[in-house]
Design a protein around this motif. Structure first.
Motif, PDB file in Angstrom:
ATOM      1  N   LEU A 142     133.835 -20.675  58.593  1.00 21.95           N
ATOM      2  CA  LEU A 142     133.064 -19.856  59.514  1.00 21.95           C
ATOM      3  C   LEU A 142     132.967 -18.422  59.010  1.00 21.95           C
ATOM      4  N   GLN A 143     134.036 -17.915  58.405  1.00 20.63           N
ATOM      5  CA  GLN A 143     134.009 -16.555  57.860  1.00 20.63           C
ATOM      6  C   GLN A 143     133.048 -16.451  56.679  1.00 20.63           C
ATOM      7  N   TRP A 144     133.063 -17.469  55.807  1.00 19.18           N
ATOM      8  CA  TRP A 144     132.122 -17.461  54.691  1.00 19.18           C
ATOM      9  C   TRP A 144     130.681 -17.536  55.210  1.00 19.18           C
ATOM     10  N   PHE A 145     130.465 -18.357  56.234  1.00 21.47           N
ATOM     11  CA  PHE A 145     129.134 -18.466  56.832  1.00 21.47           C
ATOM     12  C   PHE A 145     128.690 -17.113  57.396  1.00 21.47           C
ATOM     13  N   SER A 146     129.609 -16.411  58.078  1.00 24.20           N
ATOM     14  CA  SER A 146     129.273 -15.109  58.662  1.00 24.20           C
ATOM     15  C   SER A 146     128.983 -14.075  57.581  1.00 24.20           C
ATOM     16  N   VAL A 147     129.674 -14.184  56.437  1.00 29.36           N
ATOM     17  CA  VAL A 147     129.422 -13.263  55.326  1.00 29.36           C
ATOM     18  C   VAL A 147     127.986 -13.422  54.818  1.00 29.36           C
ATOM     19  N   PHE A 148     127.562 -14.674  54.611  1.00 28.43           N
ATOM     20  CA  PHE A 148     126.195 -14.912  54.140  1.00 28.43           C
ATOM     21  C   PHE A 148     125.168 -14.516  55.204  1.00 28.43           C
ATOM     22  N   MET A 149     125.511 -14.736  56.481  1.00 25.68           N
ATOM     23  CA  MET A 149     124.614 -14.320  57.556  1.00 25.68           C
ATOM     24  C   MET A 149     124.451 -12.807  57.564  1.00 25.68           C
ATOM     25  N   LEU A 150     125.554 -12.095  57.360  1.00 27.51           N
ATOM     26  CA  LEU A 150     125.503 -10.628  57.333  1.00 27.51           C
ATOM     27  C   LEU A 150     124.616 -10.142  56.188  1.00 27.51           C
ATOM     28  N   CYS A 151     124.785 -10.735  55.022  1.00 27.97           N
ATOM     29  CA  CYS A 151     123.960 -10.337  53.871  1.00 27.97           C
ATOM     30  C   CYS A 151     122.479 -10.600  54.148  1.00 27.97           C
ATOM     31  N   GLY A 152     122.183 -11.727  54.816  1.00 33.45           N
ATOM     32  CA  GLY A 152     120.803 -12.012  55.174  1.00 33.45           C
ATOM     33  C   GLY A 152     120.252 -10.998  56.164  1.00 33.45           C
ATOM     34  N   GLY A 153     121.073 -10.593  57.127  1.00 33.67           N
ATOM     35  CA  GLY A 153     120.640  -9.593  58.097  1.00 33.67           C
ATOM     36  C   GLY A 153     120.348  -8.257  57.457  1.00 33.67           C
ATOM     37  N   VAL A 154     121.210  -7.846  56.536  1.00 34.76           N
ATOM     38  CA  VAL A 154     120.991  -6.576  55.829  1.00 34.76           C
ATOM     39  C   VAL A 154     119.726  -6.645  54.990  1.00 34.76           C
ATOM     40  N   SER A 155     119.470  -7.811  54.382  1.00 36.67           N
ATOM     41  CA  SER A 155     118.242  -7.980  53.589  1.00 36.67           C
ATOM     42  C   SER A 155     117.003  -7.794  54.458  1.00 36.67           C
ATOM     43  N   LEU A 156     117.034  -8.333  55.673  1.00 39.95           N
ATOM     44  CA  LEU A 156     115.912  -8.153  56.596  1.00 39.95           C
ATOM     45  C   LEU A 156     115.723  -6.681  56.959  1.00 39.95           C
ATOM     46  N   VAL A 305     123.359  -9.182  61.908  1.00 44.81           N
ATOM     47  CA  VAL A 305     124.558  -8.465  61.477  1.00 44.81           C
ATOM     48  C   VAL A 305     125.585  -8.403  62.608  1.00 44.81           C
ATOM     49  N   CYS A 306     125.136  -8.093  63.818  1.00 42.78           N
ATOM     50  CA  CYS A 306     126.046  -8.018  64.970  1.00 42.78           C
ATOM     51  C   CYS A 306     126.720  -9.365  65.234  1.00 42.78           C
ATOM     52  N   VAL A 307     125.935 -10.456  65.177  1.00 43.28           N
ATOM     53  CA  VAL A 307     126.489 -11.793  65.407  1.00 43.28           C
ATOM     54  C   VAL A 307     127.481 -12.157  64.312  1.00 43.28           C
ATOM     55  N   SER A 308     127.141 -11.829  63.070  1.00 42.84           N
ATOM     56  CA  SER A 308     128.022 -12.175  61.951  1.00 42.84           C
ATOM     57  C   SER A 308     129.347 -11.419  62.032  1.00 42.84           C
ATOM     58  N   ILE A 309     129.307 -10.159  62.486  1.00 38.43           N
ATOM     59  CA  ILE A 309     130.542  -9.387  62.657  1.00 38.43           C
ATOM     60  C   ILE A 309     131.443 -10.064  63.684  1.00 38.43           C
ATOM     61  N   TYR A 310     130.850 -10.527  64.773  1.00 35.53           N
ATOM     62  CA  TYR A 310     131.626 -11.214  65.810  1.00 35.53           C
ATOM     63  C   TYR A 310     132.232 -12.508  65.265  1.00 35.53           C
ATOM     64  N   LEU A 311     131.446 -13.299  64.552  1.00 35.43           N
ATOM     65  CA  LEU A 311     131.947 -14.564  64.009  1.00 35.43           C
ATOM     66  C   LEU A 311     133.047 -14.336  62.991  1.00 35.43           C
ATOM     67  N   TYR A 312     132.886 -13.320  62.165  1.00 33.45           N
ATOM     68  CA  TYR A 312     133.890 -13.038  61.133  1.00 33.45           C
ATOM     69  C   TYR A 312     135.221 -12.643  61.759  1.00 33.45           C
ATOM     70  N   GLY A 313     135.170 -11.954  62.914  1.00 36.34           N
ATOM     71  CA  GLY A 313     136.397 -11.456  63.536  1.00 36.34           C
ATOM     72  C   GLY A 313     137.076 -12.434  64.464  1.00 36.34           C
ATOM     73  N   LEU A 314     136.518 -13.660  64.632  1.00 36.27           N
ATOM     74  CA  LEU A 314     137.167 -14.640  65.505  1.00 36.27           C
ATOM     75  C   LEU A 314     138.557 -14.981  64.985  1.00 36.27           C
ATOM     76  N   PRO A 315     139.550 -15.080  65.869  1.00 35.03           N
ATOM     77  CA  PRO A 315     140.911 -15.437  65.430  1.00 35.03           C
ATOM     78  C   PRO A 315     140.924 -16.772  64.702  1.00 35.03           C
ATOM     79  N   LYS A 316     141.823 -16.896  63.736  1.00 34.43           N
ATOM     80  CA  LYS A 316     141.880 -18.130  62.953  1.00 34.43           C
ATOM     81  C   LYS A 316     142.198 -19.332  63.817  1.00 34.43           C
ATOM     82  N   SER A 317     142.985 -19.112  64.857  1.00 34.62           N
ATOM     83  CA  SER A 317     143.338 -20.239  65.725  1.00 34.62           C
ATOM     84  C   SER A 317     142.095 -20.816  66.382  1.00 34.62           C
TER      85      SER A 317
END
Length: 338
Positions: A142-156, A305-317
């Motif tokens: 999920l963190q890797w997915f959020s990283v790619f989502m963030l990069c896509g958002g910045v590209s837009l 970008v906002c959504v990806s930040i939230y997904l990246y910060g979700l607790p591992k549990s």
């Protein structure tokens, strides 16, 4: 670092201050570089002055931590004046942070505050990559997915960032993007390097900050005289300074120190909300102060970008729980198919 158990009101206070400092610093710096009237100040002197204030504040915090002047003197003698190797070790992030801070001034001289705030979130994947390489950490799917989502958002956002109609100075968006790219790389590396140094010993955080800021003052002074030496000698160190410039320097000084202190009282989700809220506030301020016209790609990219930040910060549990649920549902689906 475990999050300390404090009241929800105090956590909201931390979240509010972190958000306001991040958004206000970006907008105020942009204002001083593009809108504010009068002679333009030298960015290198502002970066140097911020390092001096950080050193003074860190000395004050170390004084409070040690509890007495003799203990303070002993700590400084042991860890600063008699530890040249440690000073040399902390000079590495000092150089990198000096470059990052100067690049922030260059970026905000050429990019809108909202565009800068969104693009600067690329520090998250950069930091993640440095953590994997330097600290042997791992990221879940999920963190890797959020990283790619963030990069896509910045590209837009960078595709059609919008135009600020009230800015009269000449700007070069390409130079601004290159500057923010360098700042992002510096932020990721320096942050992880400093964390590695902190975890290598039991030395106080404030001692480490003092070691770093002493090197930072020397390095930024060298930058002042290499870039603006003749102008500073002719016009003075504080040439072009206004109350807004002093405000920017104060925010730059207090912001980093305050964030490092309150992080232990918040979690990754709250920090994610803080970053997302700072983007929203910067966007609103850019519309009101700089006449920014928001485009559809910018709005879509900022949302991603906002959504990806939230997904990246979700607790591992939670992410592990979700992944287990996904695997269980897949297993059930296979049984149904059979």
């Amino acid at each position: 670092m475990a999050v300390e158990n404090v009241s929800a009101i105090f956590k909201m206070y931390c979240l509010t201050v972190m958000t306001m400092v991040a958004a206000t610093y970006t907008v105020a710096l942009r204002y001083t570089r593009t809108i504010s009237t009068g002679d333009m100040y030298y960015a290198t002197t502002a970066v140097c002055l911020a390092e001096v204030i950080k050193l003074v504040l860190s000395l004050g915090m170390l004084t409070k931590e040690t509890g007495s002047f003799p203990r303070l003197k002993s700590a400084l003698m042991e860890h600063v004046f008699c530890s040249p190797k440690e000073l040399l070790k902390l000079s590495v992030p000092s150089v990198v942070y000096a470059i990052q801070n100067n690049m922030a001034f260059l970026a905000l001289s050429n990019l809108d505050a909202a565009v800068y705030q969104v693009t600067y979130q690329l520090k998250i994947p950069c930091t993640a990559l440095c953590m994997v390489l330097m600290l042997n950490r791992s990221l879940n799917r999920l963190q890797w997915f959020s990283v790619f989502m963030l990069c896509g958002g910045v590209s837009l956002v960078q595709w059609k960032p919008g135009e600020a109609t009230k800015v009269q100075v000449e700007q070069n968006p390409f130079v601004g993007f290159v500057a923010i790219a360098i700042a992002v790389l510096c932020s990721g590396f320096a942050g992880v390097y400093f964390e590695k140094v902190l975890k290598s010993s039991d030395t106080s955080l404030w001692v480490r900050n003092i070691q770093m800021y002493l090197s930072g003052i020397v390095i930024t002074l060298i930058g002042v005289f290499l870039n603006d030496g003749n102008k500073v000698l002719e016009n003075g160190f504080f040439f072009g300074y206004t109350h807004w410039v002093y405000f920017v320097v104060l925010l730059a000084s207090v912001g980093g120190l305050y964030t490092s202190v309150v992080v232990k009282y918040t979690d990754n989700i709250m920090k994610g909300f803080s970053a997302a809220a700072a983007i929203v506030l910067s966007t609103v301020a850019s519309v009101l102060l700089f006449g920014l016209h928001i485009t559809i790609p910018f709005a879509a990219g900022a949302l991603l970008v906002c959504v990806s930040i939230y997904l990246y910060g979700l607790p591992k549990s939670e992410t592990m729980k979700r992944s287990r649920q996904d695997s269980d549902s897949e297993s059930k689906q296979k049984l149904i198919n059979v």
